[in-house]
Structures are given as structure tokens and as C-alpha cells.
Scaffold this motif. Sequence first.
Motif, PDB file in Angstrom:
ATOM      1  N   ASN A   3       0.857  -1.174   0.000  1.00 43.98           N
ATOM      2  CA  ASN A   3       0.000   0.000   0.000  1.00 43.98           C
ATOM      3  C   ASN A   3       0.896   1.229   0.000  1.00 43.98           C
ATOM      4  O   ASN A   3       1.675   1.431   0.907  1.00 43.98           O
ATOM      5  N   SER A   4       0.775   2.069  -1.031  1.00 42.55           N
ATOM      6  CA  SER A   4       1.658   3.228  -1.173  1.00 42.55           C
ATOM      7  C   SER A   4       1.407   4.279  -0.092  1.00 42.55           C
ATOM      8  O   SER A   4       2.230   5.158   0.093  1.00 42.55           O
ATOM      9  N   GLN A   5       0.298   4.209   0.627  1.00 35.93           N
ATOM     10  CA  GLN A   5       0.016   5.178   1.673  1.00 35.93           C
ATOM     11  C   GLN A   5       0.732   4.835   2.972  1.00 35.93           C
ATOM     12  O   GLN A   5       0.858   5.679   3.845  1.00 35.93           O
ATOM     13  N   ALA A  55       3.491   2.158  17.189  1.00 36.75           N
ATOM     14  CA  ALA A  55       4.548   1.338  16.599  1.00 36.75           C
ATOM     15  C   ALA A  55       4.574   1.540  15.092  1.00 36.75           C
ATOM     16  O   ALA A  55       3.549   1.832  14.478  1.00 36.75           O
ATOM     17  N   THR A  56       5.764   1.370  14.517  1.00 36.16           N
ATOM     18  CA  THR A  56       5.920   1.425  13.064  1.00 36.16           C
ATOM     19  C   THR A  56       5.753   0.028  12.486  1.00 36.16           C
ATOM     20  O   THR A  56       5.814  -0.976  13.210  1.00 36.16           O
ATOM     21  N   ILE A  57       5.582  -0.032  11.182  1.00 38.31           N
ATOM     22  CA  ILE A  57       5.525  -1.328  10.506  1.00 38.31           C
ATOM     23  C   ILE A  57       6.821  -2.095  10.733  1.00 38.31           C
ATOM     24  O   ILE A  57       6.796  -3.295  11.022  1.00 38.31           O
ATOM     25  N   ASP A  58       7.962  -1.415  10.643  1.00 43.36           N
ATOM     26  CA  ASP A  58       9.248  -2.075  10.882  1.00 43.36           C
ATOM     27  C   ASP A  58       9.316  -2.698  12.276  1.00 43.36           C
ATOM     28  O   ASP A  58       9.799  -3.822  12.441  1.00 43.36           O
ATOM     29  N   GLN A  59       8.838  -1.986  13.282  1.00 36.69           N
ATOM     30  CA  GLN A  59       8.853  -2.517  14.651  1.00 36.69           C
ATOM     31  C   GLN A  59       7.960  -3.744  14.778  1.00 36.69           C
ATOM     32  O   GLN A  59       8.332  -4.731  15.416  1.00 36.69           O
ATOM     33  N   GLN A  81      -0.973  -5.447   4.954  1.00 36.82           N
ATOM     34  CA  GLN A  81      -2.376  -5.731   4.655  1.00 36.82           C
ATOM     35  C   GLN A  81      -3.237  -5.541   5.908  1.00 36.82           C
ATOM     36  O   GLN A  81      -4.310  -4.934   5.858  1.00 36.82           O
ATOM     37  N   PHE A  82      -2.765  -6.047   7.032  1.00 34.51           N
ATOM     38  CA  PHE A  82      -3.506  -5.951   8.293  1.00 34.51           C
ATOM     39  C   PHE A  82      -3.670  -4.493   8.719  1.00 34.51           C
ATOM     40  O   PHE A  82      -4.775  -4.060   9.068  1.00 34.51           O
ATOM     41  N   LEU A  87      -6.892   0.359   9.457  1.00 33.83           N
ATOM     42  CA  LEU A  87      -7.069   1.789   9.175  1.00 33.83           C
ATOM     43  C   LEU A  87      -8.412   2.034   8.500  1.00 33.83           C
ATOM     44  O   LEU A  87      -9.139   2.972   8.849  1.00 33.83           O
ATOM     45  N   ALA A  88      -8.752   1.200   7.522  1.00 34.09           N
ATOM     46  CA  ALA A  88      -9.996   1.370   6.762  1.00 34.09           C
ATOM     47  C   ALA A  88     -11.231   1.208   7.642  1.00 34.09           C
ATOM     48  O   ALA A  88     -12.255   1.852   7.411  1.00 34.09           O
ATOM     49  N   THR A  89     -11.140   0.357   8.661  1.00 35.17           N
ATOM     50  CA  THR A  89     -12.277   0.118   9.546  1.00 35.17           C
ATOM     51  C   THR A  89     -12.298   1.061  10.749  1.00 35.17           C
ATOM     52  O   THR A  89     -13.222   1.013  11.554  1.00 35.17           O
TER      53      THR A  89
END
Length: 99
Positions: A3-5, A55-59, A81-82, A87-89
Motif C-alpha cells: 500500500n503506497s500510503q 509502533a511502526t511497521i518495521d517494529q 495488509q492488516f 485503518l480502513a475500519t
Amino acid sequence: MINSQLTNQQMYIQSKDNVIHSNEQKQMVVNMDNGTCYDLGEIGQVIWEVLSMAATIDQIVTILTTEFEVTNEECRSIVEQFITELLATGLIETDQESR
């Protein structure tokens, strides 16, 4: 698919007004603002716990790759993806939104 966002440096955190419902088989989180209900699953439960603090994605990827037998690339794809779904929900938000 990435996801580019999403960015590696962005901090994510649980949104307020979420309620956890647990039983022996599963753990679900419910957003009380919009009624969204989401089954976390085994890996999702770990991610959810990490997101109780920003937390970041990397963490998150680092934590998961030490707890589960998964490659860094596969784990990053799952986490992205998770995070996108949560975020969308409205179950999580970026750390700036929570201030």
C-alpha cells in the motif's frame, strides 16, 4: 501488494473506543463508534497488543519475525495488509491523529 500510503516511519496506534471480546477460540475487536467488528486471529492478536502503544511497521515486523517462523518479506506483506484493513475500519489510526 504494498500500500503506497503506508510508510515505514509512520507510527500506528489503536483508536480509542475499541472493545475487545475474547473467548477460547478467538479474540475480536469492536469499534464502538461505527460498530465495526474484526476477528484478530493469532498474528493479529500480537499486532493488536503492539499497537496499544504507537509502533511502526518495521517494529511490528521485527517482533513478529522473532515470534513466528515467517520470512521478513512475507511478514511485511501480512502486516501491511492488516494495518491497511484496520485503518480502513477505523480500529487504528496514525499517531498524529490520536493527539
